[in-house]
Enzyme design. Structure first.
Site, PDB file in Angstrom:
ATOM      1  N   LYS A 263     -14.670  10.536  -4.023  1.00 40.74           N
ATOM      2  CA  LYS A 263     -14.492   9.541  -2.959  1.00 40.74           C
ATOM      3  C   LYS A 263     -14.506  10.284  -1.633  1.00 40.74           C
ATOM      4  CE  LYS A 263     -11.051   6.373  -0.909  1.00 40.74           C
ATOM      5  NZ  LYS A 263      -9.776   5.638  -1.084  1.00 40.74           N
ATOM      6  N   ASP A 268     -10.077   6.183   6.721  1.00 44.13           N
ATOM      7  CA  ASP A 268      -9.795   4.867   6.148  1.00 44.13           C
ATOM      8  C   ASP A 268      -8.811   4.111   7.036  1.00 44.13           C
ATOM      9  OD1 ASP A 268      -9.372   2.653   4.595  1.00 44.13           O
ATOM     10  OD2 ASP A 268      -8.269   3.712   2.999  1.00 44.13           O
ATOM     11  N   LYS A 275      -4.774  -1.119   8.250  1.00 50.10           N
ATOM     12  CA  LYS A 275      -3.535  -0.451   7.838  1.00 50.10           C
ATOM     13  C   LYS A 275      -2.537  -0.464   8.988  1.00 50.10           C
ATOM     14  CE  LYS A 275      -5.368   2.917   4.515  1.00 50.10           C
ATOM     15  NZ  LYS A 275      -4.606   2.411   3.367  1.00 50.10           N
ATOM     16  N   ASP A 286      -8.753  10.997   3.322  1.00 56.19           N
ATOM     17  CA  ASP A 286      -9.247  10.100   2.278  1.00 56.19           C
ATOM     18  C   ASP A 286     -10.604  10.562   1.718  1.00 56.19           C
ATOM     19  OD1 ASP A 286      -8.574   7.961   0.695  1.00 56.19           O
ATOM     20  OD2 ASP A 286      -9.450   6.446   2.022  1.00 56.19           O
ATOM     21  N   ASP A 345      -9.220  -2.920   2.399  1.00 57.54           N
ATOM     22  CA  ASP A 345      -8.577  -1.604   2.292  1.00 57.54           C
ATOM     23  C   ASP A 345      -8.720  -1.031   0.877  1.00 57.54           C
ATOM     24  OD1 ASP A 345      -7.235   0.608   3.124  1.00 57.54           O
ATOM     25  OD2 ASP A 345      -5.245  -0.315   3.144  1.00 57.54           O
ATOM     26  N   GLU A 347     -11.295   0.026  -0.502  1.00 53.08           N
ATOM     27  CA  GLU A 347     -12.693   0.376  -0.256  1.00 53.08           C
ATOM     28  C   GLU A 347     -13.193   1.501  -1.151  1.00 53.08           C
ATOM     29  OE1 GLU A 347     -10.251   1.695   1.331  1.00 53.08           O
ATOM     30  OE2 GLU A 347     -10.801   3.798   1.185  1.00 53.08           O
ATOM     31  N   ARG A 349     -12.863   2.073  -4.346  1.00 58.00           N
ATOM     32  CA  ARG A 349     -13.491   1.600  -5.587  1.00 58.00           C
ATOM     33  C   ARG A 349     -14.857   0.965  -5.317  1.00 58.00           C
ATOM     34  NH1 ARG A 349      -8.359  -2.132  -6.747  1.00 58.00           N
ATOM     35  NH2 ARG A 349      -7.416  -0.464  -5.502  1.00 58.00           N
TER      36      ARG A 349
HETATM   37  N1  BES Z   1      -6.952   5.597   0.662  1.00 55.97           N
HETATM   38  C1  BES Z   1      -6.087   4.545   0.278  1.00 55.97           C
HETATM   39  C2  BES Z   1      -5.028   4.986  -0.737  1.00 55.97           C
HETATM   40  C3  BES Z   1      -3.942   5.859  -0.198  1.00 55.97           C
HETATM   41  C4  BES Z   1      -2.954   5.330   0.607  1.00 55.97           C
HETATM   42  C5  BES Z   1      -3.893   7.186  -0.536  1.00 55.97           C
HETATM   43  C6  BES Z   1      -1.941   6.153   1.081  1.00 55.97           C
HETATM   44  C7  BES Z   1      -2.873   7.996  -0.090  1.00 55.97           C
HETATM   45  C8  BES Z   1      -1.895   7.493   0.736  1.00 55.97           C
HETATM   46  C9  BES Z   1      -6.897   3.421  -0.370  1.00 55.97           C
HETATM   47  O1  BES Z   1      -8.146   3.215   0.163  1.00 55.97           O
HETATM   48  C10 BES Z   1      -6.124   2.179  -0.147  1.00 55.97           C
HETATM   49  O2  BES Z   1      -5.972   1.798   0.971  1.00 55.97           O
HETATM   50  N2  BES Z   1      -5.642   1.568  -1.228  1.00 55.97           N
HETATM   51  C11 BES Z   1      -4.871   0.391  -1.145  1.00 55.97           C
HETATM   52  C12 BES Z   1      -5.304  -0.520  -2.241  1.00 55.97           C
HETATM   53  C13 BES Z   1      -4.702  -1.907  -2.151  1.00 55.97           C
HETATM   54  C14 BES Z   1      -5.283  -2.628  -0.967  1.00 55.97           C
HETATM   55  C15 BES Z   1      -5.005  -2.647  -3.419  1.00 55.97           C
HETATM   56  C16 BES Z   1      -3.409   0.777  -1.281  1.00 55.97           C
HETATM   57  O3  BES Z   1      -3.094   1.668  -2.071  1.00 55.97           O
HETATM   58  O4  BES Z   1      -2.577   0.227  -0.563  1.00 55.97           O
HETATM   59 ZN    ZN Z   2      -9.045   4.799   1.005  1.00 57.80          ZN
HETATM   60 MN    MN Z   3      -8.119   1.903   1.831  1.00 60.34          MN
END
Ligand code: BES
Ligand code: ZN
Ligand code: MN
Length: 493
Positions: A263, A268, A275, A286, A345, A347, A349
């Site tokens: 990834k 992000d 966010k 990220d 968010d 994204e 996947r």
């Molecule tokens: N890059 C983030 C995951 C992340 C967040 C990694 C904080 C490390 C620290 C990912 O893209 C994301 O935002 N995931 C969301 C998914 C949710 C919207 C289902 C998350 O984990 O909040």
């Molecule tokens: Zn992310």
């Molecule tokens: Mn995200």
């Protein structure tokens, strides 16, 4: 740093600083042959005077004195029969810290035999610790941290051990080179490390190492190919997304390659599902999954194993914009399956699913994707352990074992079908979030729908790829050690 092995007695090599290990009884091993002269007595009395307990993690530095023309660094290794893994892991860093603070230029290490600690294991720990302690990222600091003082480490071992030790040194050098590279890529700020930058870096790897062939697909080509999910993320940014492949053939081209998919979200923001502001800077990390893939490719090019390895990076920036995806948008993936984007968010996947379909063309022996995919992974496993899931238990078990061996640990989460229904959408084949509960697993479930034609595992490194906040803030280079151990283990099987 230069590392070498020799079976020459330390005392015959006019050493500058000798590192000897001492167990909890205050005994050094037989390779510490310096102890046959006066320094033995000196050492004995000093160790008792200074009440050196010989615990792992404890060191004692004895500067040159009298007729002794070398320094001695005593490293405690405790009771070798009763050592726990975490105890062993304290020895290397303690040695590295002592060497650093005493500004030693050269080090001669007696790799003695102590119960359960093998000389190879101890040597590896020491190299890893020295390499970790000498890493710095000061590209943007006016005042540089300067080159490490230490330049040469010689390991002294038995004659029949030098060959294996040389192999260990070669492997450790390759892994640490790749790990440093991954850390540096991760630490670069988002205005420098863009999808274009990652593509340039990958091309540079191809130039530096003729064994690596790099290819880059631009966003337009991804769109034409039908990667609707990938492009739904990258289109919101003024920086075009890139799909980067790096191919290494160390054996017969017909032999199925191990494919690593990273990834590479270079920043992000969350997109329209923006966010919160606090710590958003850390979303420059990220792309650490893709940094680990580049790190592995570099390490592989250094090591040149007889394996075929393909690294693939899904690079994009996730931004809010007038033309960004909106919650409720439906896109068609390269696989033909449709996805309702309920949260922009989620994204990672989306870029990964199309990339995972794309890699079918390599007819892989196995595919491992590495992603900072879910905050939920940190809730489940914290910052010590990466999550692993997959559709092939043998592959998952191999990754778990490689994690243990390399001290870059992972733990399996259940990718059971029971969770799949959380992705049901009223409007499309699936939605991109699984709702309340098991956020890391439902992310894995999403990816599993695109990985049916090969053995596949997913590493969620959201908690392990970087240290969040504080003085130690920065990329860790994980899981380069785990992945390299996995690949090297494939040579034997
Ligand atoms: N890059 C983030 C995951 C992340 C967040 C990694 C904080 C490390 C620290 C990912 O893209 C994301 O935002 N995931 C969301 C998914 C949710 C919207 C289902 C998350 O984990 O909040
Ligand atoms: Zn992310
Ligand atoms: Mn995200």
């Amino acid at each position: 740093m230069r590392y070498s092995s020799t079976s020459e007695a330390i005392i015959n090599t006019s050493p500058k600083c000798i590192c000897i290990s001492v167990n909890s009884e205050g005994k050094a091993g037989e390779l510490s042959d310096i102890l046959s002269n006066d320094s033995a007595k000196e050492l004995d009395s000093l160790l008792s005077e200074l009440s050196f307990s010989g615990k792992p993690g404890e060191t004692l530095f004895l500067p040159r004195s009298g007729t002794r023309e070398f320094h001695i660094l005593v490293a405690g290794i405790g009771d070798p029969q009763a050592l726990k893994e975490n105890d062993v892991l304290k020895i290397g860093p303690a040695i590295a810290a002592a060497i650093k603070s005493n500004k030693m230029k050269e080090l001669s290490v007696a790799l003695d035999h102590f119960g359960s600690i093998s000389p190879l294991n101890l040597g590896r720990q020491i190299i890893d610790a020295i390499e970790t302690s000498t890493y710095s990222f000061d590209t943007y600091k006016s005042e540089k941290s300067g080159e490490p003082t230490l330049t040469q480490v010689t390991f002294h071992c038995l004659e029949n051990e030098t060959a294996a030790l040389d192999e260990t040194i070669r492997l450790a050098h390759a892994v640490n080179t790749g790990r440093h590279y991954a850390r540096t890529l991760g630490n670069e700020p988002g205005n420098v490390c863009t999808p274009f930058y990652l593509a340039q870096q990958a091309k540079q790897l191809g130039k530096d190492y003729p064994d690596i062939e790099t290819n880059v697909l631009d966003e337009e080509e991804l769109e034409k190919m039908g990667m609707g999910a990938f492009v739904s993320v990258s289109k919101g940014s003024t920086l075009p997304g890139k799909l980067i492949t790096m191919e290494y053939y160390g054996t017969d081209k017909k032999s199925a390659p191990y494919v690593l998919v990273g990834k590479g979200i270079t920043f992000d923001t969350g997109g329209i599902s923006l966010k919160p502001g606090a710590q958003m800077d850390e979303m420059k990390f990220d792309m650490c999954g893709s940094a680990s893939v580049m790190g592995v490719m570099k390490a592989i090019a250094e090591l040149k194993p007889k394996l075929n390895v393909v690294g693939v990076i899904a690079a994009a920036e996730n931004m809010p914009a007038g033309n960004a995806s909106k919650p409720g948008d439906i896109v068609t993936t390269l696989s033909g399956q449709t996805v309702e984007i309920l949260n922009t968010d989620a994204e990672g996947r989306l870029v990964l699913c199309d990339t995972l379909t794309y890699v079918e063309r390599f007819k892989p022996a196995a595919v491992i994707d590495i992603a900072t995919l879910t905050g939920a992974c940190i809730v489940a496993l914290g910052h010590c352990t990466s999550a692993v899931m997959g559709n092939d238990q043998t592959l998952v078990d191999q990754l778990l074992a490689a994690g243990q061996q390399s001290h870059d640990k992972a733990w399996q989460l259940p990718l059971w079908d029971d969770y799949q229904s959380q992705l049901d959408s009223p409007f499309a084949d699936m939605q991109n979030i699984g709702g309340k509960g098991a956020g890391s697993i439902t992310a894995g479930c999403f990816l599993s729908r695109f990985t049916k034609s090969y053995p596949w595992a997913h590493l969620d490194v959201a908690g392990t790829a970087w240290v969040s906040g504080g003085k130690e803030k920065g990329a860790t280079g994980r899981p380069v050690p785990l992945l390299m151990q996995y690949l090297v283990n494939q040579l034997a099987s």
